[in-house]
Design a protein around this motif. Structure first.
Motif, PDB file in Angstrom:
ATOM      1  N   PHE A  92       0.844  -1.207   0.000  1.00 13.93           N
ATOM      2  CA  PHE A  92       0.000   0.000   0.000  1.00 13.93           C
ATOM      3  C   PHE A  92       0.871   1.246   0.000  1.00 13.93           C
ATOM      4  O   PHE A  92       0.614   2.199  -0.751  1.00 13.93           O
ATOM      5  CB  PHE A  92      -0.922  -0.009   1.227  1.00 13.93           C
ATOM      6  CG  PHE A  92      -1.699   1.264   1.379  1.00 13.93           C
ATOM      7  CD1 PHE A  92      -2.880   1.443   0.684  1.00 13.93           C
ATOM      8  CD2 PHE A  92      -1.257   2.288   2.221  1.00 13.93           C
ATOM      9  CE1 PHE A  92      -3.616   2.629   0.813  1.00 13.93           C
ATOM     10  CE2 PHE A  92      -1.977   3.464   2.366  1.00 13.93           C
ATOM     11  CZ  PHE A  92      -3.150   3.629   1.653  1.00 13.93           C
ATOM     12  N   PHE A  93       1.908   1.253   0.846  1.00 15.86           N
ATOM     13  CA  PHE A  93       2.802   2.406   0.901  1.00 15.86           C
ATOM     14  C   PHE A  93       3.516   2.611  -0.431  1.00 15.86           C
ATOM     15  O   PHE A  93       3.629   3.731  -0.924  1.00 15.86           O
ATOM     16  CB  PHE A  93       3.828   2.225   2.029  1.00 15.86           C
ATOM     17  CG  PHE A  93       3.374   2.764   3.356  1.00 15.86           C
ATOM     18  CD1 PHE A  93       3.983   3.878   3.913  1.00 15.86           C
ATOM     19  CD2 PHE A  93       2.343   2.164   4.055  1.00 15.86           C
ATOM     20  CE1 PHE A  93       3.567   4.376   5.130  1.00 15.86           C
ATOM     21  CE2 PHE A  93       1.919   2.642   5.272  1.00 15.86           C
ATOM     22  CZ  PHE A  93       2.540   3.763   5.824  1.00 15.86           C
ATOM     23  N   PHE A  94       4.006   1.526  -1.013  1.00 16.37           N
ATOM     24  CA  PHE A  94       4.743   1.630  -2.271  1.00 16.37           C
ATOM     25  C   PHE A  94       3.886   2.215  -3.393  1.00 16.37           C
ATOM     26  O   PHE A  94       4.386   2.924  -4.264  1.00 16.37           O
ATOM     27  CB  PHE A  94       5.267   0.250  -2.697  1.00 16.37           C
ATOM     28  CG  PHE A  94       6.366  -0.287  -1.821  1.00 16.37           C
ATOM     29  CD1 PHE A  94       7.291   0.561  -1.222  1.00 16.37           C
ATOM     30  CD2 PHE A  94       6.472  -1.656  -1.588  1.00 16.37           C
ATOM     31  CE1 PHE A  94       8.310   0.061  -0.422  1.00 16.37           C
ATOM     32  CE2 PHE A  94       7.490  -2.174  -0.791  1.00 16.37           C
ATOM     33  CZ  PHE A  94       8.407  -1.313  -0.203  1.00 16.37           C
ATOM     34  N   HIS A  95       2.598   1.912  -3.354  1.00 15.04           N
ATOM     35  CA  HIS A  95       1.721   2.335  -4.444  1.00 15.04           C
ATOM     36  C   HIS A  95       1.000   3.656  -4.184  1.00 15.04           C
ATOM     37  O   HIS A  95       0.441   4.247  -5.121  1.00 15.04           O
ATOM     38  CB  HIS A  95       0.669   1.250  -4.733  1.00 15.04           C
ATOM     39  CG  HIS A  95       1.243   0.010  -5.337  1.00 15.04           C
ATOM     40  ND1 HIS A  95       1.438  -1.154  -4.613  1.00 15.04           N
ATOM     41  CD2 HIS A  95       1.697  -0.256  -6.589  1.00 15.04           C
ATOM     42  CE1 HIS A  95       1.974  -2.076  -5.397  1.00 15.04           C
ATOM     43  NE2 HIS A  95       2.138  -1.560  -6.598  1.00 15.04           N
ATOM     44  N   ASN A  96       1.001   4.120  -2.926  1.00 19.90           N
ATOM     45  CA  ASN A  96       0.188   5.293  -2.605  1.00 19.90           C
ATOM     46  C   ASN A  96       0.936   6.455  -1.957  1.00 19.90           C
ATOM     47  O   ASN A  96       0.397   7.566  -1.924  1.00 19.90           O
ATOM     48  CB  ASN A  96      -0.970   4.886  -1.676  1.00 19.90           C
ATOM     49  CG  ASN A  96      -1.964   3.973  -2.359  1.00 19.90           C
ATOM     50  OD1 ASN A  96      -2.806   4.431  -3.127  1.00 19.90           O
ATOM     51  ND2 ASN A  96      -1.873   2.676  -2.090  1.00 19.90           N
ATOM     52  N   VAL A  97       2.133   6.237  -1.443  1.00 18.00           N
ATOM     53  CA  VAL A  97       2.899   7.326  -0.834  1.00 18.00           C
ATOM     54  C   VAL A  97       3.842   7.888  -1.893  1.00 18.00           C
ATOM     55  O   VAL A  97       4.712   7.173  -2.389  1.00 18.00           O
ATOM     56  CB  VAL A  97       3.701   6.835   0.389  1.00 18.00           C
ATOM     57  CG1 VAL A  97       4.567   7.964   0.936  1.00 18.00           C
ATOM     58  CG2 VAL A  97       2.744   6.338   1.478  1.00 18.00           C
ATOM     59  N   PRO A  98       3.670   9.150  -2.268  1.00 20.11           N
ATOM     60  CA  PRO A  98       4.502   9.738  -3.326  1.00 20.11           C
ATOM     61  C   PRO A  98       5.999   9.623  -3.013  1.00 20.11           C
ATOM     62  O   PRO A  98       6.442   9.924  -1.902  1.00 20.11           O
ATOM     63  CB  PRO A  98       4.058  11.215  -3.337  1.00 20.11           C
ATOM     64  CG  PRO A  98       2.671  11.197  -2.785  1.00 20.11           C
ATOM     65  CD  PRO A  98       2.670  10.100  -1.748  1.00 20.11           C
ATOM     66  N   GLY A  99       6.764   9.164  -3.994  1.00 16.93           N
ATOM     67  CA  GLY A  99       8.209   9.082  -3.836  1.00 16.93           C
ATOM     68  C   GLY A  99       8.719   7.823  -3.170  1.00 16.93           C
ATOM     69  O   GLY A  99       9.932   7.650  -3.012  1.00 16.93           O
TER      70      GLY A  99
END
Length: 203
Positions: A92-99
């Protein structure tokens, strides 16, 4: 990006409400984990609106950010990896947190080993997204006392400096903060890293 600007305006709108201080704390917590808009935006607006309480707002922001950092570290340490690889939270973080992506994550792991305190302090004090480092530090098992010390000193220094400048000089300093603060923060960290590098040469 348009949605970032909308979020920015939404954050600013809370400065005109009775809930500004509470929202500042919540924003500081969430920005240290995933939220894309830095709390400086609301901190500056609140401090300019109630200059006598500027240092209080800076303290609230610092405490909230540190709490968020600890939550991010905990998520990284306990909910990031399984024996089969990355968890759904990590994905989820890889796909939704910019950068943030797997490549950045792996690169951070290599940098933690060599620069520990300096890299965490850098993320906490400069415009570098602090959230990328809180979760990654936990996932890579960076010493928690070291993480806490670097986070507490950098986040407190950043937010108390911003609020302190407003408390001392008022509205005229806002243009200076907007234009030069991030550059000065980066310069300070470069000098700090340089000092650590010099120390390594003689130890």
């Amino acid at each position: 990006m348009r949605w970032i600007r909308q979020l920015y305006d939404w954050v600013l709108s809370w400065a005109e409400t009775p809930y500004g201080t509470l929202v500042l704390f919540v924003l500081a917590v969430t920005e240290s984990i995933f939220f894309p808009v830095p709390p400086d935006v609301l901190l500056i607006a609140l401090a300019l609106g109630r200059r006598k309480k500027a240092l209080y707002f800076g303290l609230i922001c610092s405490i909230g950010s540190l709490c968020g950092g600890v939550i991010g570290y905990t998520l990284g340490h306990y909910a990031w990896l399984t024996s089969d690889g990355f968890t759904s939270l990590a994905q989820f973080f890889f796909h939704n947190v910019p950068g943030f992506n797997e490549s950045v994550y792996v690169d951070l792991g290599q940098r933690f080993e060599e620069w520990g305190f300096v890299i965490i302090f850098s993320a906490g004090f400069t415009p570098i997204p602090y959230k990328l480092f809180t979760v990654s530090a936990g996932a890579f098992g960076v010493s928690f006392p070291l993480f806490l010390l670097a986070s507490a000193t950098s986040r407190t220094a950043r937010f108390m400096l911003v609020s302190g400048l407003i408390w001392k000089f008022g509205a005229p300093v806002q243009a200076f903060i907007d234009r030069y603060f991030n550059w000065l923060a980066i310069l300070f960290v470069i000098l700090l890293a340089g000092g650590f590098a010099v120390l390594k040469l003689f130890t």
